[in-house]
Design a protein around this motif. Structure first.
Motif, PDB file in Angstrom:
ATOM      1  N   ARG A  22      45.615 -11.085  37.247  1.00  0.00           N
ATOM      2  CA  ARG A  22      45.112 -10.024  38.114  1.00  0.00           C
ATOM      3  C   ARG A  22      45.113 -10.450  39.578  1.00  0.00           C
ATOM      4  O   ARG A  22      45.308  -9.626  40.478  1.00  0.00           O
ATOM      5  N   GLY A  23      44.883 -11.743  39.825  1.00  0.00           N
ATOM      6  CA  GLY A  23      44.922 -12.212  41.201  1.00  0.00           C
ATOM      7  C   GLY A  23      46.306 -12.096  41.801  1.00  0.00           C
ATOM      8  O   GLY A  23      46.470 -11.730  42.972  1.00  0.00           O
ATOM      9  N   LEU A  24      47.331 -12.389  41.004  1.00  0.00           N
ATOM     10  CA  LEU A  24      48.706 -12.260  41.483  1.00  0.00           C
ATOM     11  C   LEU A  24      49.029 -10.816  41.829  1.00  0.00           C
ATOM     12  O   LEU A  24      49.689 -10.531  42.837  1.00  0.00           O
ATOM     13  N   LEU A  25      48.556  -9.886  41.012  1.00  0.00           N
ATOM     14  CA  LEU A  25      48.806  -8.479  41.290  1.00  0.00           C
ATOM     15  C   LEU A  25      47.993  -8.000  42.489  1.00  0.00           C
ATOM     16  O   LEU A  25      48.457  -7.153  43.256  1.00  0.00           O
ATOM     17  N   THR A  26      46.781  -8.523  42.657  1.00  0.00           N
ATOM     18  CA  THR A  26      45.998  -8.170  43.844  1.00  0.00           C
ATOM     19  C   THR A  26      46.676  -8.685  45.108  1.00  0.00           C
ATOM     20  O   THR A  26      46.710  -7.995  46.140  1.00  0.00           O
ATOM     21  N   ALA A  27      47.240  -9.894  45.018  1.00  0.00           N
ATOM     22  CA  ALA A  27      47.977 -10.424  46.166  1.00  0.00           C
ATOM     23  C   ALA A  27      49.237  -9.625  46.448  1.00  0.00           C
ATOM     24  O   ALA A  27      49.799  -9.706  47.539  1.00  0.00           O
ATOM     25  N   GLY A  28      49.691  -8.838  45.465  1.00  0.00           N
ATOM     26  CA  GLY A  28      50.862  -7.998  45.681  1.00  0.00           C
ATOM     27  C   GLY A  28      50.675  -6.959  46.760  1.00  0.00           C
ATOM     28  O   GLY A  28      51.654  -6.392  47.261  1.00  0.00           O
ATOM     29  N   TYR A  29      49.412  -6.680  47.119  1.00  0.00           N
ATOM     30  CA  TYR A  29      49.189  -5.756  48.224  1.00  0.00           C
ATOM     31  C   TYR A  29      49.796  -6.282  49.524  1.00  0.00           C
ATOM     32  O   TYR A  29      50.048  -5.515  50.457  1.00  0.00           O
ATOM     33  N   VAL A  36      50.779 -14.496  55.896  1.00  0.00           N
ATOM     34  CA  VAL A  36      50.932 -13.635  54.722  1.00  0.00           C
ATOM     35  C   VAL A  36      50.501 -14.368  53.454  1.00  0.00           C
ATOM     36  O   VAL A  36      49.767 -13.823  52.612  1.00  0.00           O
ATOM     37  N   LEU A  37      50.922 -15.616  53.299  1.00  0.00           N
ATOM     38  CA  LEU A  37      50.587 -16.369  52.093  1.00  0.00           C
ATOM     39  C   LEU A  37      49.112 -16.755  52.053  1.00  0.00           C
ATOM     40  O   LEU A  37      48.509 -16.809  50.969  1.00  0.00           O
ATOM     41  N   ALA A  38      48.505 -17.023  53.210  1.00  0.00           N
ATOM     42  CA  ALA A  38      47.074 -17.345  53.234  1.00  0.00           C
ATOM     43  C   ALA A  38      46.242 -16.134  52.821  1.00  0.00           C
ATOM     44  O   ALA A  38      45.289 -16.255  52.039  1.00  0.00           O
ATOM     45  N   VAL A  39      46.601 -14.971  53.327  1.00  0.00           N
ATOM     46  CA  VAL A  39      45.882 -13.752  52.936  1.00  0.00           C
ATOM     47  C   VAL A  39      46.115 -13.464  51.449  1.00  0.00           C
ATOM     48  O   VAL A  39      45.193 -13.081  50.720  1.00  0.00           O
ATOM     49  N   GLY A  40      47.356 -13.644  50.994  1.00  0.00           N
ATOM     50  CA  GLY A  40      47.636 -13.430  49.578  1.00  0.00           C
ATOM     51  C   GLY A  40      46.835 -14.359  48.682  1.00  0.00           C
ATOM     52  O   GLY A  40      46.326 -13.951  47.625  1.00  0.00           O
ATOM     53  N   THR A  41      46.681 -15.625  49.088  1.00  0.00           N
ATOM     54  CA  THR A  41      45.866 -16.558  48.309  1.00  0.00           C
ATOM     55  C   THR A  41      44.413 -16.129  48.281  1.00  0.00           C
ATOM     56  O   THR A  41      43.740 -16.193  47.235  1.00  0.00           O
ATOM     57  N   GLY A  42      43.905 -15.668  49.414  1.00  0.00           N
ATOM     58  CA  GLY A  42      42.533 -15.195  49.453  1.00  0.00           C
ATOM     59  C   GLY A  42      42.307 -13.981  48.572  1.00  0.00           C
ATOM     60  O   GLY A  42      41.297 -13.893  47.858  1.00  0.00           O
ATOM     61  N   LEU A  43      43.233 -13.049  48.608  1.00  0.00           N
ATOM     62  CA  LEU A  43      43.108 -11.869  47.762  1.00  0.00           C
ATOM     63  C   LEU A  43      43.212 -12.224  46.285  1.00  0.00           C
ATOM     64  O   LEU A  43      42.576 -11.585  45.433  1.00  0.00           O
TER      65      LEU A  43
END
Length: 548
Positions: free
Chosen positions: A321-328, A357-364
């Motif tokens: 689910r975290g990977l899909l949330t980072a998909g935003y 982009v990757l830092a925000v994706g990791t946080g999400l």
């Protein structure tokens, strides 16, 4: 001997004919509507034949030339599209045709051939009239007697080969899903991954990195383009016949029987294989036992913190689910690749943009959902772990996964950018505190969620349901995380832009790399400060969290 062979052909065709009749009845269209569709279909086919006649006449007179590269690209694209359509249609037909009932009266080979005939008939039969009109019109316009035969042979052989490949791939995927519960759960996620890969390939082709010209130079080597050469054989009047049309005939003669046999055997395996239970891969395991995580972090972090991190990794491995949330963050990627496509090169600010982009994706992925992933056992989590242990474990889980990926991607982008080796290395290393900042900021914002706001929601592309915060508030949190991390990255992003660093370098009397490094130091210092503040706020929010 003749009668059994006839029966083997007749029975699959009967299955296809019955299924087509069921489909036509299921549509529930009136006879008048069917008449309108038939007349429209005949009219479109006639117009297609007339257009092909004009094209053939232009080719005969020499006023037009065959655009071979365009024809090759259209052939490959059309063939791959048909493979995808046939693969998708196979799943639908397999569910609707009810093979369990048919297998009680006929052998699996007959049912498999019936499935293939149903899939091919549902698409190839409607396309037969336009194909015949196109072939006849093109041949008459070109005044070629062999033109209709070569075009029809190429079209029919290509459609049949695409159908069999699509059916074989679909059956192979079904068998793999039966043998692997994880693939069975995430198989729809593969479609999204494939679509993303196609989008990336499209942008690479549109840029100067690859280019259509370089791709077109490799197309004649692809066996699929031999089908186009076979169709054009009656129009080019090549003497003697080249090896490529002969290669297309050999391709049909070898691939069609092999794909048919493979489809029959895979169908037999699919219908007679019991699905493997999820317990074979989702076995109970201890979060305190030995493993790679304990080997890497056992002497550096406490056991409770490592246990929280290992639990979060296990949750993400089972349900991503975290990977899909980072998909935003895909919605933000145009900020990164549009400047690249416009400039035709990697800019100096590109590594920092990727780090953002990757830092925000990791946080999400790990911070924003820290309460929702614990919702089924949230009362136990609030009493079993202290606030510092829970937040530190969450930060460790996110940073340990996101930092290596971010450093690697940023370093690769830095090598291809105008930055020097030292600048590229420092920019890549600076992405580690950015990932830490992204996770802590997201954790602090994710803790601001009421226990009553969590609702069961399905996860896109994954056959499971989880608890998550719903409504506009969840999207507002995503925007806040992106904004805060963006403000942290702002000094480095502005320092890497030429309209900013050149006047600053002139005014301060230093070099441009010095200005960029100073801006990078400012971003790193700001990231550490914001991470410390966010960490304390997340710890305080965990301590004060109440369940009604």
């Amino acid at each position: 001997m003749t009668r059994p062979i006839t029966a083997r052909i007749r029975q699959p065709l009967r299955i296809a004919r019955v299924e087509r009749r069921r489909t036509r009845r299921r549509l529930g269209r009136s006879p008048a509507w069917r008449t309108v569709l038939a007349v429209t279909f005949v009219l479109v086919s006639t117009l297609l034949g007339a257009g092909a006649y004009e094209v053939g006449r232009s080719l005969r007179r020499g006023t037009a030339a065959l655009p071979l590269e365009t024809i090759y690209i259209a052939t490959v694209s059309g063939f791959l599209t048909l493979v995808w359509v046939f693969a998708r249609r196979t799943s639908t037909v397999m569910e609707r045709i009810e093979p369990e009932l048919l297998l009680t009266s006929v052998p699996p080979r007959t049912v498999a051939l019936g499935v293939v005939a149903t899939i091919v008939g549902g698409i190839a039969v409607p396309l037969s009239l336009p194909a015949v009109c196109f072939a006849v019109g093109l041949a008459f316009g070109h005044q070629s007697l062999s033109g209709p035969f070569t075009v029809l042979l190429a079209v029919s052989g290509g459609v049949a080969l695409a159908a069999l490949i699509g059916v074989t791939l679909s059956l192979g995927r079904e068998l793999a899903a039966l043998r692997s519960p994880r693939l069975r759960r995430y198989r729809t996620l593969l479609y999204a991954t494939g679509f993303a890969a196609l989008v990336i390939a499209w942008f690479l082709l549109a840029s100067d990195a690859v280019g259509w010209d370089r791709l077109a130079s490799w197309l004649p080597v692809v066996p699929i383009t031999w089908i186009a050469d076979l169709g054009l054989l009656g129009l080019t009047r090549a003497e003697p016949i080249g090896p490529r049309p002969v290669g297309a005939i050999c391709l049909f003669g070898v691939s069609l029987p092999l794909c048919t046999v493979a489809a029959i055997r895979l169908a037999d395996r699919v219908w007679h294989t019991d699905p493997v239970g999820s317990g074979t891969i989702h076995r109970s395991r201890s979060l305190l036992g030995p493993g790679r995580a304990r080997w890497l972090f056992g002497g550096r972090v406490s056991r409770p913190v490592l246990t929280v991190a290992r639990k979060r990794w296990l949750q993400e491995r089972r349900v991503p689910r975290g990977l899909l949330t980072a998909g935003y963050m895909l919605l933000v990627l145009p900020i990164v690749y549009l400047p690249l496509l416009a400039a035709g090169e990697i800019l100096a600010a590109t590594p920092m943009l990727l780090a953002f982009v990757l830092a925000v994706g990791t946080g999400l992925a790990f911070g924003i959902e820290l309460l929702s992933v614990e919702y089924p056992a949230l009362p136990l989590t609030l009493t079993a772990a202290s606030s510092r242990q829970f937040v530190r474990g969450t930060v460790l889980a996110g940073t340990a996964v996101g930092a290596p990926v971010t450093v690697a991607i940023t370093a690769v982008a830095g090598v291809g950018s105008p930055l020097g080796p030292l600048e590229a290395i420092l920019t890549a290393l600076a992405s580690v505190p950015l990932c830490l900042c992204g996770v802590t900021v997201a954790a602090a914002i994710g803790m601001d969620a009421s226990y009553r706001d969590f609702r069961p929601v399905p996860i896109p592309f994954v056959d499971t349901t989880v608890y998550s915060e719903t409504g506009r508030r969840s999207f507002l949190k995503l925007a806040v995380v992106m904004t805060l991390v963006g403000l942290v990255c702002l000094p480095a992003l502005t320092g890497y832009l030429s309209p900013v660093n050149e006047p600053l370098a002139t005014g301060l009397g230093v070099s441009i790399p010095t200005v960029r490094l100073l801006s990078l130091v400012g971003t790193v210092a700001l990231a550490i400060a914001v991470s410390a503040v966010s960490y304390r706020r997340a710890v305080r929010a965990f301590e004060e969290y109440t369940i009604p």
